[in-house]
Design an enzyme around this catalytic site. Structure first.
Site, mmCIF file in Angstrom:
data_model
loop_
_atom_site.group_PDB
_atom_site.id
_atom_site.type_symbol
_atom_site.label_atom_id
_atom_site.label_comp_id
_atom_site.label_asym_id
_atom_site.label_seq_id
_atom_site.Cartn_x
_atom_site.Cartn_y
_atom_site.Cartn_z
ATOM 1 N N GLY A 55 2.776 1.016 -0.536
ATOM 2 C CA GLY A 55 2.331 0.510 -1.826
ATOM 3 C C GLY A 55 1.834 1.656 -2.678
ATOM 4 O O GLY A 55 1.545 2.742 -2.170
ATOM 5 N N GLN A 112 -3.308 5.513 -9.423
ATOM 6 C CA GLN A 112 -3.113 6.650 -8.516
ATOM 7 C C GLN A 112 -2.253 7.760 -9.119
ATOM 8 O O GLN A 112 -2.220 8.875 -8.583
ATOM 9 C CB GLN A 112 -2.492 6.169 -7.195
ATOM 10 N N CYS A 154 -4.829 6.066 2.568
ATOM 11 C CA CYS A 154 -4.571 5.962 1.137
ATOM 12 C C CYS A 154 -3.911 7.241 0.663
ATOM 13 O O CYS A 154 -4.327 8.345 1.064
ATOM 14 C CB CYS A 154 -5.885 5.731 0.384
ATOM 15 N N LEU A 155 -2.895 7.112 -0.165
ATOM 16 C CA LEU A 155 -2.206 8.303 -0.679
ATOM 17 C C LEU A 155 -3.139 9.150 -1.549
ATOM 18 O O LEU A 155 -2.889 10.331 -1.765
ATOM 19 C CB LEU A 155 -0.969 7.886 -1.483
ATOM 20 N N HIS A 207 -5.103 -3.977 -0.974
ATOM 21 C CA HIS A 207 -5.383 -2.551 -1.117
ATOM 22 C C HIS A 207 -4.994 -2.070 -2.521
ATOM 23 O O HIS A 207 -5.748 -1.343 -3.174
ATOM 24 C CB HIS A 207 -4.608 -1.770 -0.043
ATOM 25 N N GLU A 208 -3.798 -2.511 -2.972
ATOM 26 C CA GLU A 208 -3.323 -2.040 -4.289
ATOM 27 C C GLU A 208 -4.092 -2.671 -5.443
ATOM 28 O O GLU A 208 -4.441 -1.977 -6.408
ATOM 29 C CB GLU A 208 -1.819 -2.327 -4.441
ATOM 30 N N HIS A 254 -7.225 -0.953 -6.114
ATOM 31 C CA HIS A 254 -7.079 0.269 -6.933
ATOM 32 C C HIS A 254 -7.188 -0.059 -8.418
ATOM 33 O O HIS A 254 -7.668 0.755 -9.207
ATOM 34 C CB HIS A 254 -5.737 0.964 -6.665
HETATM 35 O O1 LIG Z 1 -2.604 4.636 -1.195
HETATM 36 C C1 LIG Z 1 -1.981 3.582 -1.318
HETATM 37 O O2 LIG Z 1 -2.337 2.698 -2.088
HETATM 38 C C2 LIG Z 1 -0.846 3.326 -0.349
HETATM 39 C C3 LIG Z 1 -1.483 2.912 0.926
HETATM 40 C C4 LIG Z 1 -1.317 1.447 1.065
HETATM 41 C C5 LIG Z 1 -1.930 0.853 2.283
HETATM 42 C C6 LIG Z 1 -2.747 1.545 3.136
HETATM 43 C C7 LIG Z 1 -3.260 0.915 4.290
HETATM 44 C C8 LIG Z 1 -2.969 -0.392 4.520
HETATM 45 C C9 LIG Z 1 -2.174 -1.075 3.641
HETATM 46 C C10 LIG Z 1 -1.655 -0.441 2.531
HETATM 47 C C11 LIG Z 1 -0.913 3.768 2.067
HETATM 48 O O3 LIG Z 1 -0.660 5.049 1.736
HETATM 49 S S1 LIG Z 1 0.535 3.241 2.662
HETATM 50 C C12 LIG Z 1 0.564 4.188 4.131
HETATM 51 C C13 LIG Z 1 0.899 3.253 5.179
HETATM 52 C C14 LIG Z 1 2.186 3.279 5.669
HETATM 53 C C15 LIG Z 1 2.553 2.325 6.598
HETATM 54 C C16 LIG Z 1 1.626 1.356 7.026
HETATM 55 C C17 LIG Z 1 0.330 1.343 6.514
HETATM 56 C C18 LIG Z 1 -0.040 2.305 5.582
HETATM 57 NI NI NI Z 2 -4.576 3.585 -1.748
#
Ligand SMILES: O=C(O)C[C@@H](Cc1ccccc1)[C@H](O)SCc1ccccc1
Ligand code: NI
Length: 183
Positions: A60, A65, A110-111, A153-154, A157
């Site tokens: 996501g 971001q 989180c990215l 999560h999104e 943000h």
């Molecule tokens: O930073 C973001 O919003 C993207 C997040 C989204 C996310 C994190 C944890 C749990 C749910 C969503 C992550 O970077 S996505 C990385 C990731 C990849 C596979 C599975 C879980 C998280």
């Molecule tokens: Ni995030």
């Protein structure tokens, strides 16, 4: 295409502000921004592209971001049955949610956060989300499991909330009451 250079990191004020509603019908510029969010998430899950451009994999991404304080999110992931769920929404809103909660046993990342922050992140197990898709149509989604988690999560943000805000600071791995963990 977006790369990690376009993703702002924890400490940048935009990540702590409430993002603004996107005027509808969306402008060409807002459509292009939302498409770029979805494109990043799809690219980040392609091993060749992710390797070539140094993309951190994501399921996501939210407009704040990339330092755009507007209410837009993209989600792209395959569920446990291998079914693809791919959404790019303007103005997503959680309309209702379960009492029951869930959390990922491995915690969240989180990215926009370079370091790992351990701990359970309580989320609602099931949510109903309404929003507007790129073609302007109204979308109503009933979500559960990882899909519900990533949408929460999104949408956090968009409200200036980071995943670690939800972690119990005194006992990060304290089991969460009335919650069903997912692996
Ligand atoms: O930073 C973001 O919003 C993207 C997040 C989204 C996310 C994190 C944890 C749990 C749910 C969503 C992550 O970077 S996505 C990385 C990731 C990849 C596979 C599975 C879980 C998280
Ligand atoms: Ni995030």
């Amino acid at each position: 295409m977006l790369t990690m250079n376009d993703i702002i990191r924890d400490g940048h004020p935009t990540l702590r502000n409430v993002a603004k509603e996107v005027p509808l019908p969306p402008s060409i510029e807002d459509i292009q921004i939302l498409e770029s969010l979805l494109e990043y998430v799809i690219n980040s899950q392609n091993p060749e592209v992710a390797e070539k451009y140094g993309l951190r994999p994501g399921i996501g991404l939210a407009a704040p971001q990339i330092n755009v304080a507007k209410r837009m999110i993209a989600v792209h992931l395959h569920d446990e049955k291998g079914v693809l769920h791919s959404y790019a929404l303007f103005n997503p809103k959680i309309k209702s949610h379960s009492v029951e909660k869930t959390y990922i046993l491995a915690g969240e990342g989180c990215l926009s956060v370079d370091e790992a922050i351990p701990g359970y992140v309580p989320r609602y197990s099931r949510i109903t989300v309404q929003g507007t898709s790129i073609d302007g149509s109204e979308v109503k989604l009933r979500l559960k499991g990882m899909l519900a988690i990533v949408f929460q999560h999104e949408i956090d943000h968009l409200n200036g909330i980071m995943f670690y805000d939800h972690i119990n600071q005194n006992d990060p791995f304290k089991p969460i009451e009335d919650a069903v963990p997912i692996d």
